[in-house]
Design a protein around this motif. Structure first.
Motif, PDB file in Angstrom:
ATOM      1  N   THR A   1       0.821  -1.211   0.000  1.00 28.13           N
ATOM      2  CA  THR A   1       0.000   0.000   0.000  1.00 28.13           C
ATOM      3  C   THR A   1       0.851   1.254   0.000  1.00 28.13           C
ATOM      4  N   GLY A   2       2.064   1.168   0.507  1.00 28.67           N
ATOM      5  CA  GLY A   2       2.900   2.359   0.593  1.00 28.67           C
ATOM      6  C   GLY A   2       2.559   3.242   1.774  1.00 28.67           C
ATOM      7  N   SER A   3       1.638   2.815   2.622  1.00 30.00           N
ATOM      8  CA  SER A   3       1.274   3.611   3.794  1.00 30.00           C
ATOM      9  C   SER A   3       0.631   2.703   4.821  1.00 30.00           C
ATOM     10  N   LYS A   4       0.341   3.255   5.992  1.00 28.53           N
ATOM     11  CA  LYS A   4      -0.326   2.480   7.025  1.00 28.53           C
ATOM     12  C   LYS A   4      -1.759   2.177   6.591  1.00 28.53           C
ATOM     13  N   PRO A   5      -2.233   0.949   6.862  1.00 29.36           N
ATOM     14  CA  PRO A   5      -3.595   0.592   6.457  1.00 29.36           C
ATOM     15  C   PRO A   5      -4.642   1.245   7.347  1.00 29.36           C
TER      16      PRO A   5
ATOM     17  N   LEU B   1      -6.390  -2.657  -2.283  1.00 29.70           N
ATOM     18  CA  LEU B   1      -6.588  -1.956  -3.552  1.00 29.70           C
ATOM     19  C   LEU B   1      -5.859  -0.612  -3.589  1.00 29.70           C
ATOM     20  N   TYR B   2      -5.672  -0.009  -2.428  1.00 28.53           N
ATOM     21  CA  TYR B   2      -5.015   1.297  -2.356  1.00 28.53           C
ATOM     22  C   TYR B   2      -3.495   1.134  -2.484  1.00 28.53           C
ATOM     23  N   LYS B   3      -2.883   2.032  -3.228  1.00 29.36           N
ATOM     24  CA  LYS B   3      -1.428   2.019  -3.358  1.00 29.36           C
ATOM     25  C   LYS B   3      -0.943   3.431  -3.622  1.00 29.36           C
ATOM     26  N   GLU B   4       0.290   3.705  -3.257  1.00 29.08           N
ATOM     27  CA  GLU B   4       0.898   5.001  -3.580  1.00 29.08           C
ATOM     28  C   GLU B   4       1.966   4.813  -4.645  1.00 29.08           C
TER      29      GLU B   4
ATOM     30  N   ILE C   1      -3.584   5.827  -5.446  1.00 29.81           N
ATOM     31  CA  ILE C   1      -4.446   5.264  -6.490  1.00 29.81           C
ATOM     32  C   ILE C   1      -5.245   4.097  -5.914  1.00 29.81           C
ATOM     33  N   ILE C   2      -6.274   3.700  -6.633  1.00 31.71           N
ATOM     34  CA  ILE C   2      -7.064   2.520  -6.287  1.00 31.71           C
ATOM     35  C   ILE C   2      -7.030   1.585  -7.484  1.00 31.71           C
ATOM     36  N   HIS C   3      -6.568   0.357  -7.277  1.00 39.07           N
ATOM     37  CA  HIS C   3      -6.604  -0.626  -8.352  1.00 39.07           C
ATOM     38  C   HIS C   3      -8.058  -0.941  -8.703  1.00 39.07           C
ATOM     39  N   ILE C   4      -8.366  -0.894  -9.997  1.00 39.03           N
ATOM     40  CA  ILE C   4      -9.751  -1.082 -10.430  1.00 39.03           C
ATOM     41  C   ILE C   4     -10.185  -2.531 -10.299  1.00 39.03           C
ATOM     42  N   TYR C   5      -9.335  -3.464 -10.714  1.00 40.94           N
ATOM     43  CA  TYR C   5      -9.739  -4.863 -10.821  1.00 40.94           C
ATOM     44  C   TYR C   5      -8.954  -5.742  -9.860  1.00 40.94           C
ATOM     45  N   SER C   6      -9.668  -6.656  -9.200  1.00 37.55           N
ATOM     46  CA  SER C   6      -9.083  -7.588  -8.245  1.00 37.55           C
ATOM     47  C   SER C   6      -9.796  -8.922  -8.439  1.00 37.55           C
TER      48      SER C   6
ATOM     49  N   ASN D   1      -3.521  12.132  -0.621  1.00 37.65           N
ATOM     50  CA  ASN D   1      -2.812  11.454  -1.704  1.00 37.65           C
ATOM     51  C   ASN D   1      -3.728  11.170  -2.890  1.00 37.65           C
ATOM     52  N   LEU D   2      -4.954  10.769  -2.612  1.00 30.49           N
ATOM     53  CA  LEU D   2      -5.913  10.498  -3.682  1.00 30.49           C
ATOM     54  C   LEU D   2      -6.306  11.791  -4.399  1.00 30.49           C
TER      55      LEU D   2
END
Length: 439
Positions: A44-48, A62-65, A75-80, A127-128
């Motif tokens: 995620t690049g940050s604390k959950p 889904l969240y990542k930096e 960002i948020i990954h669209i597909y999982s 960030n978003l």
């Protein structure tokens, strides 16, 4: 008989706290026990984000930096994709988008409103928001998708910088984020500039002074909404415009809100007794469940401008269409035609049924209850909330409190799509937070 069917027959309690507490108890005690097949905070690049009542594990997955244009953004990954919920990319679009990042900003903002200030949520909002700002095109509108090489998709039809869903949702998200970032003057200055460019474009390109109507399939429609009669997009635009008006007091924006509301009301068909029972059509002669935020938008505008007509028209859909859907089964979409003085259904899609089709109705019913204190509105909200708990055509929970996973939809009787992408995850979290708001 399942716990949910027994619960559905119980009398509605008169005190909202007791009722919603029972709903929450059933949601969290009856979902499946699937385990999360990933380390939720490994990339995620940050604390959950965490909460004892709502599971954010899958959202954290889904969240990542990333670094975009030499800037740290969220960002948020669209597909999982099931079973391991690995990320996927749509080959014509990309792996993250303004639409879902905007949803995430709104979700996190609602989370802070209900649960109080949270440093992690606030950092993610920042960030978003930075991602949204980076996706604004030089023309003032927003591109929607980002490729996996971190270049912006400027050409595909669902990513072009134009007056469309993603630009309207960006407006709503930026206005929502603004008060959370008020201490960061550099960022709020950039947000204001981005919004000013966007609003100027919409004023120029949307002819709300037009009063003409047209007939499609014998149905009278407005021509001054986005795409002439896109009431669904208009509702999202109203929600962004309302926050802009509250912040700026811009009377031109207020005028546009009222014209959009008038167009939405022209899209309402039927009566309390006659089909389609006060449904706000989405576009032309089509009603679809996803993004059906017209009633909610009218309720918000009606309260802000003290306009009882907007509120009454929203109540017409909430009090008549929603109970019919709950009783007779949800629809993904239906098409209508006018025959004499009445409307008839000409076609219908039952599936897929998705969280994005339920959440707008739940929000509208919840907002109606908060305005009216009418227990009927609360009961409708409660019935809609049970869709994620198992009161649905799949006869199973769509959301798991053990993992935070929400399935991407119901594809047929007793059939689910076990993928769990951004839209489903965020729309479900928006529902769960709204249920908490009612406690």
């Amino acid at each position: 008989m399942s716990d949910f069917k027994i619960f559905k027959k119980m009398r509605l309690k008169t005190k909202k706290i007791k009722l919603i507490s029972i709903v929450i108890l059933f949601i969290f005690s009856s979902c499946n026990n699937e385990t999360t097949p990933y380390n939720t905070d490994e990339d995620t690049g940050s604390k959950p984000l965490t909460n004892e009542l709502i599971n954010f594990d899958h959202f954290n997955h889904l969240y990542k930096e990333i670094t975009l244009n030499n800037t740290n953004v969220g960002i948020i990954h669209i597909y999982s994709e099931y079973p391991n919920y690995t990320y996927a990319i749509e080959p014509s679009e990309g792996f993250t988008c303004v639409d879902d990042v905007s949803r995430a900003i709104i979700m996190l903002s609602n989370y802070v409103e209900v649960f109080g200030n949270n440093e992690i949520a606030s950092e993610k909002i920042k960030n978003l928001t930075e991602f949204i700002l980076q996706m604004q095109n030089q023309n003032g509108y927003f591109n929607n998708f980002l490729w996996n090489d971190f270049s912006i998709n400027t050409t595909y039809q669902t990513s072009v910088a134009e007056m469309n869903w993603w630009s309207f949702r960006a407006l709503w998200a930026l206005e929502t984020a603004y008060p959370h970032l008020i201490k960061d003057t550099e960022m709020t200055d950039r947000i204001r500039l981005a919004i000013e460019k966007l609003v100027a474009n919409i004023k120029r390109d949307l002819d709300t002074n037009n009063t003409n109507t047209e007939y499609i399939n014998t149905i009278e429609l407005p021509t001054w909404l986005p795409e002439k009669s896109a009431a669904d997009q208009s509702a999202i635009l109203i929600l962004g415009f309302l926050k802009n008006y509250i912040r700026t007091g811009n009377n031109d924006v207020k005028t546009m809100i009222n014209r959009l509301a008038m167009g939405i009301m022209l899209m309402q068909k039927g009566t309390a007794e006659k089909y389609p029972f006060g449904a706000f059509l989405s576009h032309e002669n089509l009603w679809h469940a996803w993004g059906n935020s017209q009633a909610y938008a009218l309720l918000k505008a009606g309260q802000e401008f003290n306009n009882p007509d907007y509120i009454d028209r929203a109540y017409l859909e909430i009090e008549n269409l929603y109970p019919k859907l709950l009783k007779n089964g949800f629809s993904e979409a239906f098409w209508i035609q006018k025959l004499g003085a009445n409307y008839i259904e000409t076609d219908k899609n039952t599936y897929p049924q998705i969280a994005y089709g339920i959440r707008p109705m739940l929000w509208a019913a919840s907002e109606a209850y908060q305005h009216s204190n009418d227990k009927n509105h609360l009961e409708i909200a409660h019935e809609l909330a049970q869709w994620i708990s198992g009161e649905n055509d799949a006869n199973r929970a769509i959301y798991s409190p053990n993992t935070g996973i929400c399935f991407d939809g119901i594809t047929g009787p007793n059939e689910v799509n076990k993928n769990s992408g951004a839209e489903s995850t965020l729309e479900t979290l928006l529902m769960l937070i709204e249920i908490e708001r009612l406690k």
